[in-house]
Design an enzyme around this catalytic site. Structure first.
Site, short mmCIF file in Angstrom:
data_model
loop_
_atom_site.label_atom_id
_atom_site.label_comp_id
_atom_site.label_asym_id
_atom_site.label_seq_id
_atom_site.Cartn_x
_atom_site.Cartn_y
_atom_site.Cartn_z
CB SER A 117 -0.92 0.00 1.22
OG SER A 117 -0.18 -0.25 2.37
CG HIS A 138 -2.75 -0.51 -3.36
ND1 HIS A 138 -2.94 0.82 -3.04
CD2 HIS A 138 -3.02 -1.20 -2.21
CE1 HIS A 138 -3.31 0.92 -1.79
NE2 HIS A 138 -3.36 -0.28 -1.26
CD GLU A 150 -3.00 3.70 -5.86
OE1 GLU A 150 -2.87 3.03 -4.81
OE2 GLU A 150 -3.02 4.94 -5.85
CG ASN A 188 -2.99 4.10 1.41
OD1 ASN A 188 -4.09 4.19 1.94
ND2 ASN A 188 -2.46 2.94 1.08
N1 3HC Z 1 -16.46 -10.87 0.11
C1 3HC Z 1 -17.51 -10.91 -0.73
N2 3HC Z 1 -18.56 -10.07 -0.63
C2 3HC Z 1 -18.56 -9.17 0.36
C3 3HC Z 1 -17.49 -9.06 1.27
C4 3HC Z 1 -16.41 -9.96 1.12
N3 3HC Z 1 -15.34 -9.93 1.93
N4 3HC Z 1 -17.75 -8.05 2.16
C5 3HC Z 1 -18.93 -7.53 1.79
N5 3HC Z 1 -19.43 -8.21 0.72
C6 3HC Z 1 -20.65 -7.90 -0.04
C7 3HC Z 1 -21.90 -8.17 0.74
O1 3HC Z 1 -22.32 -9.50 0.60
C8 3HC Z 1 -22.88 -7.18 0.09
O2 3HC Z 1 -23.36 -7.70 -1.15
P1 3HC Z 1 -24.68 -7.07 -1.87
O3 3HC Z 1 -24.34 -5.67 -2.33
O4 3HC Z 1 -24.93 -7.98 -3.03
O5 3HC Z 1 -25.75 -7.09 -0.83
C9 3HC Z 1 -22.02 -5.99 -0.23
O6 3HC Z 1 -20.67 -6.49 -0.28
C10 3HC Z 1 -22.12 -4.93 0.84
O7 3HC Z 1 -21.83 -5.52 2.11
P2 3HC Z 1 -22.74 -5.40 3.43
O8 3HC Z 1 -24.18 -5.31 3.03
O9 3HC Z 1 -22.31 -6.46 4.39
O10 3HC Z 1 -22.30 -4.07 4.14
P3 3HC Z 1 -22.08 -2.62 3.58
O11 3HC Z 1 -23.15 -2.20 2.63
O12 3HC Z 1 -21.80 -1.80 4.79
O13 3HC Z 1 -20.75 -2.73 2.72
C11 3HC Z 1 -18.41 -2.44 2.58
C12 3HC Z 1 -19.54 -3.14 3.30
C13 3HC Z 1 -18.35 -2.92 1.13
C14 3HC Z 1 -17.15 -2.80 3.31
C15 3HC Z 1 -18.70 -0.88 2.60
O14 3HC Z 1 -18.92 -0.48 3.92
C16 3HC Z 1 -17.59 -0.08 2.01
O15 3HC Z 1 -17.49 0.10 0.80
N6 3HC Z 1 -16.69 0.48 2.89
C17 3HC Z 1 -15.53 1.24 2.47
C18 3HC Z 1 -14.44 0.27 2.12
C19 3HC Z 1 -13.17 0.96 1.74
O16 3HC Z 1 -13.04 2.17 1.73
N7 3HC Z 1 -12.18 0.12 1.43
C20 3HC Z 1 -10.87 0.62 1.10
C21 3HC Z 1 -10.00 0.56 2.33
S1 3HC Z 1 -8.42 1.22 1.99
C22 3HC Z 1 -7.54 -0.09 1.42
O17 3HC Z 1 -7.98 -1.22 1.35
C23 3HC Z 1 -6.17 0.24 0.94
C24 3HC Z 1 -5.11 -0.03 1.97
O18 3HC Z 1 -3.87 0.25 1.34
C25 3HC Z 1 -5.22 0.75 3.23
#
Ligand code: 3HC
Length: 280
Positions: A117, A138, A150, A188
């Site tokens: 990252s 990424h 990315e 990031n």
């Molecule tokens: N595998 C498969 N499917 C998944 C999953 C997983 N691990 N996690 C969630 N899902 C699916 C769910 O089944 C659901 O499917 P649907 O749309 O068909 O109903 C969908 O994703 C949404 O999940 P939930 O209903 O459980 O919950 P939310 O609507 O709250 O979504 C989330 C969860 C997708 C995590 C959402 O909250 C989100 O987008 N959060 C922001 C995530 C983000 O910013 N990520 C980037 C982090 S930074 C990073 O990774 C980089 C690093 O370098 C720091």
């Protein structure tokens, strides 16, 4: 290309193995710790199950994807891979050692991608004798859901390597975006100062974590507020990335917020430790 190696079965590694297997590739998932390997395989089964429950996959497709993932506990098992994606611990020395080892036995044409990252791809590439075939790939958590990849070009990365990684990302159903190698890349570099500033706002008593997160969810349509997201990413990861930004870009604005550092010192790492800005 049929076989992709994935190193590390943690949150990112198991997500990457999941999307590669779901796209029809054979995957060799390498993890040195047996319990971590078992946890990773169980997470993949659980997440494929979610996709079946949401009718995104049939149960046969999920079973086939799971069966395409071959677990392994040593790097040597990756010898048949033409493409390896490393998602090991976010430490330069660990990643460089993995790349040097792979470089010593993989086929000359094999590509080495890192899911780092924030670590310099240019420096990682220089640890190998195939710097033109080293690149950053990424992914974002949760990998099966987030569309972005990315793609980071090191100074030495060839156009052919970039083109192969872009094509692979599209085959995985992702949206690739090209960036050049600089501390924190783009994601990031922009996200972490936002999270860090939100921590300052808590530390200075400007607002509670709940209030700050509500502002971002309801005012800016973020799916999670910055402090919920920090807990989701891991507060230790946030501090590490801020330190990479501070070292690579300079300037006080990149120093990790003292509250964030204290929380990590206390072992409050966010969701994975049960306590961060919130309790789980
Ligand atoms: N595998 C498969 N499917 C998944 C999953 C997983 N691990 N996690 C969630 N899902 C699916 C769910 O089944 C659901 O499917 P649907 O749309 O068909 O109903 C969908 O994703 C949404 O999940 P939930 O209903 O459980 O919950 P939310 O609507 O709250 O979504 C989330 C969860 C997708 C995590 C959402 O909250 C989100 O987008 N959060 C922001 C995530 C983000 O910013 N990520 C980037 C982090 S930074 C990073 O990774 C980089 C690093 O370098 C720091």
């Amino acid at each position: 290309m049929q076989t992709i190696g994935v190193i590390g079965a943690g949150t990112m590694g198991n997500g990457i193995a999941h999307v590669c297997a779901r796209a029809g590739f054979d995957v060799i998932l390498c993890e040195v710790s047996q319990p971590a390997l078992e946890r990773g395989l169980a997470a993949i089964a659980g997440n494929l199950g979610r996709e079946v429950a949401k009718s995104k996959l049939t149960s046969q497709e999920a079973a086939d994807a799971q069966a395409r993932i071959l677990p392994a506990s040593s790097l040597e098992a990756l010898a048949p891979c033409e493409f390896v994606i490393e998602a090991a611990t976010e430490k330069f020395d660990v990643k460089a050692q993995i790349f040097r080892t792979l470089d010593s036995f993989l086929a000359p044409g094999a590509v080495l991608a890192s899911n780092t990252s924030s670590i310099s791809i240019t420096k990682l590439a220089a640890a190998t004798r195939r710097p033109m075939q080293v690149i950053g790939m990424h992914f974002f958590n949760p990998v099966p859901v987030m569309k972005l990849v990315e793609i980071i070009r090191g100074l030495q990365t060839s156009q052919a390597t970039f083109d192969a990684v872009k094509a692979l990302s599209e085959q995985l159903g992702k949206i690739p975006v090209e960036v050049n190698d600089a501390a924190g890349f783009v994601s990031n570099r922009v996200l972490m100062p936002l999270i860090n500033e939100a921590c300052y706002a808590v530390m200075e008593g400007v607002a509670t974590p709940e209030a700050i997160d509500t502002i971002f969810r309801e005012g800016m349509a973020h799916p999670m507020g910055p402090l919920t997201l920090a807990d989701f990413i891991g507060l230790d990861v946030c501090v590490d990335i801020m330190r990479v930004l501070a070292e690579g870009l300079g300037g006080a604005k990149y120093n990790p917020c003292p509250l964030l550092v204290r929380m990590v010192d206390a072992g409050w790492l966010g969701r994975k430790s049960g306590r961060g800005f919130y309790t789980y």
